[in-house]
Write a protein that holds these residues in place. Sequence first.
Motif, PDB file in Angstrom:
ATOM      1  N   LEU A 153       0.831  -1.210   0.000  1.00 11.53           N
ATOM      2  CA  LEU A 153       0.000   0.000   0.000  1.00 11.53           C
ATOM      3  C   LEU A 153       0.862   1.256   0.000  1.00 11.53           C
ATOM      4  CD1 LEU A 153      -2.993  -0.502   2.488  1.00 11.53           C
ATOM      5  CD2 LEU A 153      -3.117  -0.129   0.013  1.00 11.53           C
ATOM      6  N   GLN A 154       0.440   2.249  -0.790  1.00 16.35           N
ATOM      7  CA  GLN A 154       1.096   3.546  -0.797  1.00 16.35           C
ATOM      8  C   GLN A 154       0.168   4.649  -0.283  1.00 16.35           C
ATOM      9  OE1 GLN A 154       2.643   4.263  -4.730  1.00 16.35           O
ATOM     10  NE2 GLN A 154       3.924   2.440  -4.700  1.00 16.35           N
ATOM     11  N   GLN A 155      -1.142   4.460  -0.476  1.00 19.79           N
ATOM     12  CA  GLN A 155      -2.120   5.442  -0.013  1.00 19.79           C
ATOM     13  C   GLN A 155      -3.223   4.733   0.771  1.00 19.79           C
ATOM     14  OE1 GLN A 155      -3.497   8.097  -3.156  1.00 19.79           O
ATOM     15  NE2 GLN A 155      -1.643   7.676  -4.335  1.00 19.79           N
ATOM     16  N   LEU A 156      -3.538   5.271   1.934  1.00 20.19           N
ATOM     17  CA  LEU A 156      -4.567   4.693   2.795  1.00 20.19           C
ATOM     18  C   LEU A 156      -5.486   5.801   3.280  1.00 20.19           C
ATOM     19  CD1 LEU A 156      -5.680   2.224   4.355  1.00 20.19           C
ATOM     20  CD2 LEU A 156      -4.083   2.813   6.203  1.00 20.19           C
ATOM     21  N   ALA A 157      -6.761   5.743   2.894  1.00 21.74           N
ATOM     22  CA  ALA A 157      -7.742   6.760   3.273  1.00 21.74           C
ATOM     23  C   ALA A 157      -8.858   6.109   4.068  1.00 21.74           C
ATOM     24  CB  ALA A 157      -8.299   7.458   2.026  1.00 21.74           C
ATOM     25  N   LEU A 158      -8.958   6.471   5.339  1.00 18.83           N
ATOM     26  CA  LEU A 158      -9.958   5.880   6.230  1.00 18.83           C
ATOM     27  C   LEU A 158     -10.718   6.981   6.969  1.00 18.83           C
ATOM     28  CD1 LEU A 158      -7.736   3.033   7.705  1.00 18.83           C
ATOM     29  CD2 LEU A 158      -9.566   2.768   6.025  1.00 18.83           C
ATOM     30  N   GLN A 159     -11.042   8.055   6.267  1.00 22.71           N
ATOM     31  CA  GLN A 159     -11.681   9.187   6.915  1.00 22.71           C
ATOM     32  C   GLN A 159     -13.085   8.860   7.414  1.00 22.71           C
ATOM     33  OE1 GLN A 159     -10.664   9.066   3.793  1.00 22.71           O
ATOM     34  NE2 GLN A 159     -12.146   9.875   2.341  1.00 22.71           N
ATOM     35  N   ASN A 160     -13.412   9.411   8.583  1.00 26.42           N
ATOM     36  CA  ASN A 160     -14.748   9.288   9.183  1.00 26.42           C
ATOM     37  C   ASN A 160     -15.168   7.840   9.413  1.00 26.42           C
ATOM     38  OD1 ASN A 160     -15.119  12.155   9.171  1.00 26.42           O
ATOM     39  ND2 ASN A 160     -15.580  12.036   6.992  1.00 26.42           N
ATOM     40  N   CYS A 161     -14.231   7.030   9.872  1.00 28.82           N
ATOM     41  CA  CYS A 161     -14.531   5.628  10.177  1.00 28.82           C
ATOM     42  C   CYS A 161     -14.599   5.405  11.687  1.00 28.82           C
ATOM     43  CB  CYS A 161     -13.475   4.714   9.558  1.00 28.82           C
ATOM     44  SG  CYS A 161     -13.459   4.739   7.749  1.00 28.82           S
ATOM     45  N   SER A 162     -15.073   6.404  12.410  1.00 30.87           N
ATOM     46  CA  SER A 162     -15.071   6.334  13.868  1.00 30.87           C
ATOM     47  C   SER A 162     -16.013   5.269  14.419  1.00 30.87           C
ATOM     48  CB  SER A 162     -15.445   7.697  14.455  1.00 30.87           C
ATOM     49  OG  SER A 162     -16.721   8.101  14.005  1.00 30.87           O
ATOM     50  N   ASP A 163     -16.980   4.811  13.607  1.00 28.02           N
ATOM     51  CA  ASP A 163     -17.943   3.822  14.096  1.00 28.02           C
ATOM     52  C   ASP A 163     -17.336   2.433  14.263  1.00 28.02           C
ATOM     53  OD1 ASP A 163     -19.922   5.715  14.218  1.00 28.02           O
ATOM     54  OD2 ASP A 163     -20.765   5.238  12.255  1.00 28.02           O
ATOM     55  N   TRP A 164     -16.225   2.162  13.566  1.00 25.45           N
ATOM     56  CA  TRP A 164     -15.712   0.794  13.597  1.00 25.45           C
ATOM     57  C   TRP A 164     -14.189   0.684  13.685  1.00 25.45           C
ATOM     58  CZ3 TRP A 164     -12.410  -0.589   9.664  1.00 25.45           C
ATOM     59  CH2 TRP A 164     -12.405   0.247   8.531  1.00 25.45           C
ATOM     60  N   LEU A 165     -13.443   1.726  13.307  1.00 21.51           N
ATOM     61  CA  LEU A 165     -11.988   1.603  13.229  1.00 21.51           C
ATOM     62  C   LEU A 165     -11.332   1.874  14.582  1.00 21.51           C
ATOM     63  CD1 LEU A 165      -9.566   1.149  11.307  1.00 21.51           C
ATOM     64  CD2 LEU A 165      -9.451   3.650  11.063  1.00 21.51           C
ATOM     65  N   THR A 166     -10.580   0.883  15.071  1.00 22.23           N
ATOM     66  CA  THR A 166      -9.806   1.029  16.300  1.00 22.23           C
ATOM     67  C   THR A 166      -8.358   0.627  16.020  1.00 22.23           C
ATOM     68  OG1 THR A 166     -10.159  -1.246  17.083  1.00 22.23           O
ATOM     69  CG2 THR A 166     -11.868   0.389  17.623  1.00 22.23           C
ATOM     70  N   GLN A 223      -4.790   9.087   5.458  1.00 23.08           N
ATOM     71  CA  GLN A 223      -5.907   9.967   5.796  1.00 23.08           C
ATOM     72  C   GLN A 223      -6.724   9.307   6.907  1.00 23.08           C
ATOM     73  OE1 GLN A 223      -8.227  12.418   6.426  1.00 23.08           O
ATOM     74  NE2 GLN A 223      -8.180  13.066   4.278  1.00 23.08           N
ATOM     75  N   LEU A 224      -6.711   9.934   8.097  1.00 22.22           N
ATOM     76  CA  LEU A 224      -7.439   9.389   9.241  1.00 22.22           C
ATOM     77  C   LEU A 224      -8.410  10.419   9.824  1.00 22.22           C
ATOM     78  CD1 LEU A 224      -4.524   7.535  11.092  1.00 22.22           C
ATOM     79  CD2 LEU A 224      -6.288   6.514   9.642  1.00 22.22           C
ATOM     80  N   LYS A 225      -8.863  11.325   9.011  1.00 19.19           N
ATOM     81  CA  LYS A 225      -9.749  12.394   9.482  1.00 19.19           C
ATOM     82  C   LYS A 225     -10.981  11.821  10.181  1.00 19.19           C
ATOM     83  CE  LYS A 225     -12.579  16.228   7.809  1.00 19.19           C
ATOM     84  NZ  LYS A 225     -13.003  17.000   6.614  1.00 19.19           N
ATOM     85  N   GLY A 226     -11.226  12.282  11.394  1.00 17.74           N
ATOM     86  CA  GLY A 226     -12.433  11.904  12.114  1.00 17.74           C
ATOM     87  C   GLY A 226     -12.440  10.494  12.673  1.00 17.74           C
ATOM     88  N   CYS A 227     -11.296   9.816  12.689  1.00 20.69           N
ATOM     89  CA  CYS A 227     -11.238   8.459  13.244  1.00 20.69           C
ATOM     90  C   CYS A 227     -11.021   8.561  14.754  1.00 20.69           C
ATOM     91  CB  CYS A 227     -10.124   7.662  12.573  1.00 20.69           C
ATOM     92  SG  CYS A 227     -10.442   7.327  10.816  1.00 20.69           S
TER      93      CYS A 227
END
Length: 296
Positions: free
Chosen positions: A86-99, A117-121
Amino acid sequence: ALWCLMMSVTPTRGCLLDLPWEDILVPHILCHLPLQQLLSLQRVSKSFQSLIQLYLANMRCFDSSQIGPAIPRAAFVNLLKDNEVLQQLALQNCSDWLTDRELLPVIGQNHHLHQIQLKGCAQLSRHALVAISLSCPNLRQLSLAHCEWVDSLSLRSLADHCKALESVDLTACRQLKDEAICYLVQKCSRLKSLSLAVNANVGDVAVEETAKCCPELEHLDLTGCLRVKNDSIRVLAEYCPKLRSLKVKHCHNVAESSLSVLRSRGVELDVEPPLQRALVLLQDVVGFAPFINLQI
């Protein structure tokens, strides 16, 4: 496109799966299909399932928005369990499930990541940022906007190990104070874009140190940084000749006297000059902006 791929497995046609998987199907065909459709292809046959697993293992970019914000934890883990490129990882606004439990294995096995990208996690912890700093030495862009778990110790780890950073978004990382920002910019002098918006703890000390340490700076967001004053804006104008945009909306201690130098250089500002603001207010009151002849 998905229907054509499915039809290609019929006996009366040339089978798509006969094409070289790694040389043709993965890099030239599957990469043009939405991720959600690719996941649906796994239900066509066991051969297609193997093909999609190969694709997922060689995927360079993963964006959770292509699937939807509510990805089951187990599904996310399964999608990236074999991927080490992986070179790019975007997981923005995944606060409901990402730990941390889901993210840390992905970070730990992908050392080529240059954009995260971890905006809002909101459910992550400082251990996530420490893991990123230790596993991703080539990191260029990082968004931690609205991640209030970011603290000074984890940011120092990032600064110590990811010195090639060019873009960092620390919007609403409210634990951070001037000292932590100063350490970051001292270590990461290649920064071109930095957001410190919505942080009441950030003041002139951090802005001045950013200006002196990051001569390549092009974009700075100080929206809502109430402790920032005119002096640091003047230092910014002096030390950052490449600055292209500056956001100081709701910075009530920043006046036109310090912004005028940047405005004259063509720097994009998010506040209007005083005369223009007055005309806008007048237009709101009377319904139009009359021609005004000012004589000094």
